[in-house]
Write a protein that holds these residues in place. Sequence first.
Motif, PDB file in Angstrom:
ATOM      1  N   ILE A  92     -12.681  -8.775   7.109  1.00  0.00           N
ATOM      2  CA  ILE A  92     -12.527  -7.546   7.883  1.00  0.00           C
ATOM      3  C   ILE A  92     -11.139  -6.948   7.658  1.00  0.00           C
ATOM      4  N   LEU A  93     -10.106  -7.815   7.683  1.00  0.00           N
ATOM      5  CA  LEU A  93      -8.745  -7.330   7.462  1.00  0.00           C
ATOM      6  C   LEU A  93      -8.641  -6.633   6.117  1.00  0.00           C
ATOM      7  N   GLN A 138      -7.991   2.907   2.158  1.00  0.00           N
ATOM      8  CA  GLN A 138      -6.928   3.684   1.530  1.00  0.00           C
ATOM      9  C   GLN A 138      -7.497   4.883   0.788  1.00  0.00           C
ATOM     10  N   ALA A 152      -1.705  15.105   7.208  1.00  0.00           N
ATOM     11  CA  ALA A 152      -1.991  14.119   6.164  1.00  0.00           C
ATOM     12  C   ALA A 152      -1.053  14.296   4.973  1.00  0.00           C
ATOM     13  N   TYR A 171       7.399  10.542   5.328  1.00  0.00           N
ATOM     14  CA  TYR A 171       8.078   9.740   6.356  1.00  0.00           C
ATOM     15  C   TYR A 171       9.160   8.802   5.813  1.00  0.00           C
ATOM     16  N   ARG A 204       5.724  -5.995  17.138  1.00  0.00           N
ATOM     17  CA  ARG A 204       5.387  -5.191  15.958  1.00  0.00           C
ATOM     18  C   ARG A 204       6.169  -5.758  14.785  1.00  0.00           C
ATOM     19  N   ASP A 223       4.124   1.652  10.710  1.00  0.00           N
ATOM     20  CA  ASP A 223       3.805   2.593  11.775  1.00  0.00           C
ATOM     21  C   ASP A 223       2.360   3.035  11.593  1.00  0.00           C
ATOM     22  N   LEU A 282       0.792   5.668  12.179  1.00  0.00           N
ATOM     23  CA  LEU A 282       0.551   7.008  11.647  1.00  0.00           C
ATOM     24  C   LEU A 282       1.130   7.207  10.257  1.00  0.00           C
ATOM     25  N   TYR A 283       2.311   6.674  10.011  1.00  0.00           N
ATOM     26  CA  TYR A 283       3.095   7.122   8.869  1.00  0.00           C
ATOM     27  C   TYR A 283       3.161   6.127   7.713  1.00  0.00           C
ATOM     28  N   ARG A 316       1.892   3.610   4.774  1.00  0.00           N
ATOM     29  CA  ARG A 316       0.748   3.505   3.883  1.00  0.00           C
ATOM     30  C   ARG A 316      -0.159   2.331   4.242  1.00  0.00           C
ATOM     31  N   TRP A 317       0.462   1.213   4.640  1.00  0.00           N
ATOM     32  CA  TRP A 317      -0.323   0.028   4.967  1.00  0.00           C
ATOM     33  C   TRP A 317      -0.481  -0.164   6.468  1.00  0.00           C
ATOM     34  N   TRP A 338       1.449  -3.484  11.616  1.00  0.00           N
ATOM     35  CA  TRP A 338       1.048  -4.892  11.752  1.00  0.00           C
ATOM     36  C   TRP A 338       1.815  -5.538  12.890  1.00  0.00           C
ATOM     37  N   ALA A 368      -3.788  -5.478  12.757  1.00  0.00           N
ATOM     38  CA  ALA A 368      -3.357  -4.358  11.917  1.00  0.00           C
ATOM     39  C   ALA A 368      -4.087  -3.101  12.359  1.00  0.00           C
ATOM     40  N   SER A 369      -3.362  -1.998  12.448  1.00  0.00           N
ATOM     41  CA  SER A 369      -3.961  -0.723  12.848  1.00  0.00           C
ATOM     42  C   SER A 369      -3.473   0.372  11.917  1.00  0.00           C
ATOM     43  N   LYS A 370      -4.379   1.255  11.565  1.00  0.00           N
ATOM     44  CA  LYS A 370      -3.956   2.413  10.781  1.00  0.00           C
ATOM     45  C   LYS A 370      -4.777   3.638  11.140  1.00  0.00           C
ATOM     46  N   PHE A 425      -6.029   7.188   9.733  1.00  0.00           N
ATOM     47  CA  PHE A 425      -6.233   7.977   8.517  1.00  0.00           C
ATOM     48  C   PHE A 425      -6.405   9.431   8.926  1.00  0.00           C
ATOM     49  N   PHE A 426      -5.407  10.252   8.551  1.00  0.00           N
ATOM     50  CA  PHE A 426      -5.455  11.662   8.930  1.00  0.00           C
ATOM     51  C   PHE A 426      -6.617  12.361   8.222  1.00  0.00           C
ATOM     52  N   VAL A 446      -8.443   2.756  12.646  1.00  0.00           N
ATOM     53  CA  VAL A 446      -9.101   1.496  12.324  1.00  0.00           C
ATOM     54  C   VAL A 446      -8.200   0.339  12.747  1.00  0.00           C
ATOM     55  N   ALA A 477      -7.978  -4.080  12.968  1.00  0.00           N
ATOM     56  CA  ALA A 477      -8.557  -5.387  12.664  1.00  0.00           C
ATOM     57  C   ALA A 477      -7.647  -6.459  13.243  1.00  0.00           C
TER      58      ALA A 477
END
Lengths: 151, 290
Positions: free
Chosen positions: A17-18, A26, A139, A145, B126, B130, B132-133, B135-136, B139, B171-173, B175-176, B186, B188
């Motif tokens: 899942i991770l 992505q 986006a 950032y 944490r 981040d 929002l900002y 890429r990964w 966490w 982990a949270s992200k 996606f704009f 999302v 997990a």
Amino acid sequence: MTKFSAFYRSTTGPLLILLLTLGGCQNLPSSDNTSDLYEQLGERKGIASIVEDMLYRIVEDDRINQAFKGVDVVQFHRNLTDQLCQLSGGPCTYNGRSMREVHDGMAITDTQFNAVAEDLILAMEKNGIPTAAQNRLLARIAPLYPTIRGL
Amino acid sequence: MNRWLVLLLAGLFAPTTALADIGSRLWATGGVTTIEGSAGGGLVPWALLGSYASDNEWGGTVSMSQARVDDYTLSVIGAGLNWHNRVELTVARQTLDLDKLVFTLKDSFGLEQDELNQDIFGAKVRLFGDVLYSRWGQWSAGVQYKRQRDFTVPSAIGARDDQGIDGYISASKLFFAAIMGRNLLVNATARATRANQGGLLGFGGDRQNGYEVMAEGSAGVFLDRKWLVGMEYRQKPDNLSFAGESDWWDLFVAWVPDRRLAVTAALVNLGDIATLTDQQGLYLSLQGTF
């Protein structure tokens, strides 16, 4: 329950899942048409209006107005309008200094970055920009950032 | 419970001067309060830290939640602090009204017990990123120290310990503009645990006593910046031979009109709990942030 399925249940599931959620997403498809966004923002005139409202908010925003002290407002307005116009796929060229150069030595915090993002979003809302167009612009700004924060 | 409601309402309607300092993170990026007190959704902790504190701010939350399923009612009050969007500390008190199980316990075990209580102390850090900002994404790692306050029943049905520690990585992200221009969040989480029904039925058991790693996840779409709809899934251990334990899931809608208030409603499915099967119902949660 067999040993294998117990192992699967306890180990493989979480890892899968991770990996799936963080790796796979992505490259989520997005229905993103470049010049559409520019039009949804009201072209250069609409973007200039958004940036103007954003600047009014920044001046009132105690989290960040100190950092904008001494900035040439007219030039800042023109540069940011050009930059958002270009990012949204419009026929503009940003002629200002690079993002890294502009923010070099400013030690921008997360708090400040979030404050500017909030002022931009509220300015877009005031100008009646649809949610989807707001998100599409964000986006394209989000990847800036690390450069802006000097990370 | 009434004391907490007063505190919550006092926080929400306090003079605006006191609210000027509410954190800078964008709306809804603090998640809501889970049934275990940690920031997340309803059932699953996320990598997000509670409140809106950003990197040089403090923040806090208070919440009250209730899940009413067919034969049980779970009530939770919780509170949390966030330091610099780096460390989250939380407390929660869970009360499970046993409703129908009271008769089973009396007939089969001669036990007179109508509710189970548990305290949960949580800490989450944490690690990087981040939501929002980056890429990964964002966490975080966390622990939940859980103390079951009424161990007679869990002990009688085979639980080994009245307290336990869950550890998790999350982990949270966001996606704009991921789905029709809407933002997708999302999450997990991988949790190491020995808890039975989250700890309400104690820790470890006669069938399985050691730690196991469980997968938990959720996904939600922001219709706009105030409305988030989504679902969660939480895998669970199955430690007691007395009765099978099911995974949990829910469908939720969260409304975040501004940073001070969050209201979450959900359809929850808690599966089989202590011989009573297919426990479904409604979840409602109210959170105030300061």
